[in-house]
Design a protein around this motif. Structure first.
Motif, PDB file in Angstrom:
ATOM      1  N   ILE A 118     -48.177  -1.760   1.122  1.00 14.58           N
ATOM      2  CA  ILE A 118     -48.817  -3.032   0.763  1.00 14.58           C
ATOM      3  C   ILE A 118     -50.087  -3.215   1.582  1.00 14.58           C
ATOM      4  O   ILE A 118     -51.102  -3.703   1.080  1.00 14.58           O
ATOM      5  CB  ILE A 118     -47.842  -4.212   0.995  1.00 14.58           C
ATOM      6  CG1 ILE A 118     -46.741  -4.199  -0.062  1.00 14.58           C
ATOM      7  CG2 ILE A 118     -48.590  -5.547   0.991  1.00 14.58           C
ATOM      8  CD1 ILE A 118     -45.579  -5.134   0.242  1.00 14.58           C
ATOM      9  N   CYS A 119     -50.057  -2.827   2.833  1.00 13.47           N
ATOM     10  CA  CYS A 119     -51.178  -3.027   3.744  1.00 13.47           C
ATOM     11  C   CYS A 119     -52.155  -1.859   3.770  1.00 13.47           C
ATOM     12  O   CYS A 119     -53.069  -1.841   4.571  1.00 13.47           O
ATOM     13  CB  CYS A 119     -50.655  -3.318   5.144  1.00 13.47           C
ATOM     14  SG  CYS A 119     -49.737  -4.863   5.208  1.00 13.47           S
TER      15      CYS A 119
ATOM     16  N   ASP B  82     -55.310  -8.811   8.939  1.00 17.98           N
ATOM     17  CA  ASP B  82     -54.581  -7.615   8.505  1.00 17.98           C
ATOM     18  C   ASP B  82     -53.255  -7.496   9.250  1.00 17.98           C
ATOM     19  O   ASP B  82     -52.224  -7.160   8.671  1.00 17.98           O
ATOM     20  CB  ASP B  82     -55.402  -6.341   8.751  1.00 17.98           C
ATOM     21  CG  ASP B  82     -56.585  -6.205   7.823  1.00 17.98           C
ATOM     22  OD1 ASP B  82     -56.582  -6.842   6.751  1.00 17.98           O
ATOM     23  OD2 ASP B  82     -57.511  -5.450   8.176  1.00 17.98           O
ATOM     24  N   ALA B  83     -53.288  -7.769  10.557  1.00 16.14           N
ATOM     25  CA  ALA B  83     -52.070  -7.674  11.362  1.00 16.14           C
ATOM     26  C   ALA B  83     -51.040  -8.700  10.899  1.00 16.14           C
ATOM     27  O   ALA B  83     -49.846  -8.384  10.783  1.00 16.14           O
ATOM     28  CB  ALA B  83     -52.396  -7.873  12.839  1.00 16.14           C
ATOM     29  N   ARG B  84     -51.488  -9.935  10.616  1.00 15.54           N
ATOM     30  CA  ARG B  84     -50.565 -10.955  10.110  1.00 15.54           C
ATOM     31  C   ARG B  84     -49.995 -10.553   8.759  1.00 15.54           C
ATOM     32  O   ARG B  84     -48.805 -10.743   8.490  1.00 15.54           O
ATOM     33  CB  ARG B  84     -51.257 -12.311  10.017  1.00 15.54           C
ATOM     34  CG  ARG B  84     -51.295 -13.055  11.347  1.00 15.54           C
ATOM     35  CD  ARG B  84     -51.745 -14.495  11.172  1.00 15.54           C
ATOM     36  NE  ARG B  84     -53.167 -14.622  10.861  1.00 15.54           N
ATOM     37  CZ  ARG B  84     -54.151 -14.546  11.754  1.00 15.54           C
ATOM     38  NH1 ARG B  84     -53.864 -14.351  13.023  1.00 15.54           N
ATOM     39  NH2 ARG B  84     -55.398 -14.669  11.392  1.00 15.54           N
ATOM     40  N   ALA B  85     -50.838  -9.988   7.900  1.00 14.56           N
ATOM     41  CA  ALA B  85     -50.363  -9.537   6.581  1.00 14.56           C
ATOM     42  C   ALA B  85     -49.320  -8.430   6.735  1.00 14.56           C
ATOM     43  O   ALA B  85     -48.318  -8.411   6.008  1.00 14.56           O
ATOM     44  CB  ALA B  85     -51.542  -9.051   5.737  1.00 14.56           C
ATOM     45  N   LEU B  86     -49.546  -7.522   7.680  1.00 11.11           N
ATOM     46  CA  LEU B  86     -48.573  -6.453   7.924  1.00 11.11           C
ATOM     47  C   LEU B  86     -47.253  -7.040   8.408  1.00 11.11           C
ATOM     48  O   LEU B  86     -46.175  -6.663   7.936  1.00 11.11           O
ATOM     49  CB  LEU B  86     -49.109  -5.448   8.944  1.00 11.11           C
ATOM     50  CG  LEU B  86     -48.142  -4.355   9.382  1.00 11.11           C
ATOM     51  CD1 LEU B  86     -47.655  -3.531   8.190  1.00 11.11           C
ATOM     52  CD2 LEU B  86     -48.772  -3.461  10.430  1.00 11.11           C
ATOM     53  N   LEU B  87     -47.305  -7.977   9.324  1.00  7.82           N
ATOM     54  CA  LEU B  87     -46.074  -8.595   9.830  1.00  7.82           C
ATOM     55  C   LEU B  87     -45.328  -9.340   8.726  1.00  7.82           C
ATOM     56  O   LEU B  87     -44.101  -9.263   8.621  1.00  7.82           O
ATOM     57  CB  LEU B  87     -46.393  -9.530  10.997  1.00  7.82           C
ATOM     58  CG  LEU B  87     -46.861  -8.830  12.270  1.00  7.82           C
ATOM     59  CD1 LEU B  87     -47.315  -9.850  13.309  1.00  7.82           C
ATOM     60  CD2 LEU B  87     -45.794  -7.927  12.828  1.00  7.82           C
TER      61      LEU B  87
END
Length: 151
Positions: A141-142, A86-91
């Protein structure tokens, strides 16, 4: 004198023990104008003991201050359940939304403004609002609350 007062205005305030800058959600307003504010995110600016209300400012919206009773604002808990994916997707989403042509235009417009004659508060408010407009799509998006991206 106002600047000194602002610097000294730290710690918990009022019956809800809210910190200056803490994000809250507006709830339970009954008037027509008030109902339009229900669900909005505000940043706490202080406590007015004489009126028994918190001084708040809408996040990402109009800069005018509001005065709300403690029962009409509730703190917003930060989301802490993001996995590494999730953190990678947010970045990635932040990177992608920041590189959009409209975001780059907004950043360029803001950088080109002559802020030398403006009070520092006006300049920082303009920068915060621009950053929030750019970040909102990534947060949506997240599945994060875009209105809580911070003052």
């Amino acid at each position: 004198e106002r600047r000194v007062a602002a610097l000294l205005d730290f710690g918990a305030h009022g019956p809800s023990a809210l910190e200056r800058g803490e994000l809250c959600e507006v709830r339970g307003l009954a008037s027509e104008a008030g109902r339009a504010l229900n669900g909005a995110v505000v940043a706490v600016r202080g406590w007015d003991g004489a009126s028994g209300r918190y001084r708040v400012e809408l996040v990402g919206g109009a800069a005018d201050a509001k005065a709300l009773r403690p029962e009409n604002i509730a703190t917003i808990d930060a989301r802490t359940d993001l996995s590494a994916d999730d953190a990678r997707a947010l970045l990635r989403a932040l990177r992608d939304t920041t590189c959009r042509p409209d975001a780059l235009h907004e950043l360029g417009r803001l950088l080109d403004l002559d802020m030398m004659g403006q009070p520092s508060g006006a300049a920082s408010a303009a920068a915060r609002k621009a950053a929030l407009r750019i970040q909102v799509p990534a947060l949506q998006i997240c599945g994060l609350r875009p209105d809580a991206a911070g003052p």
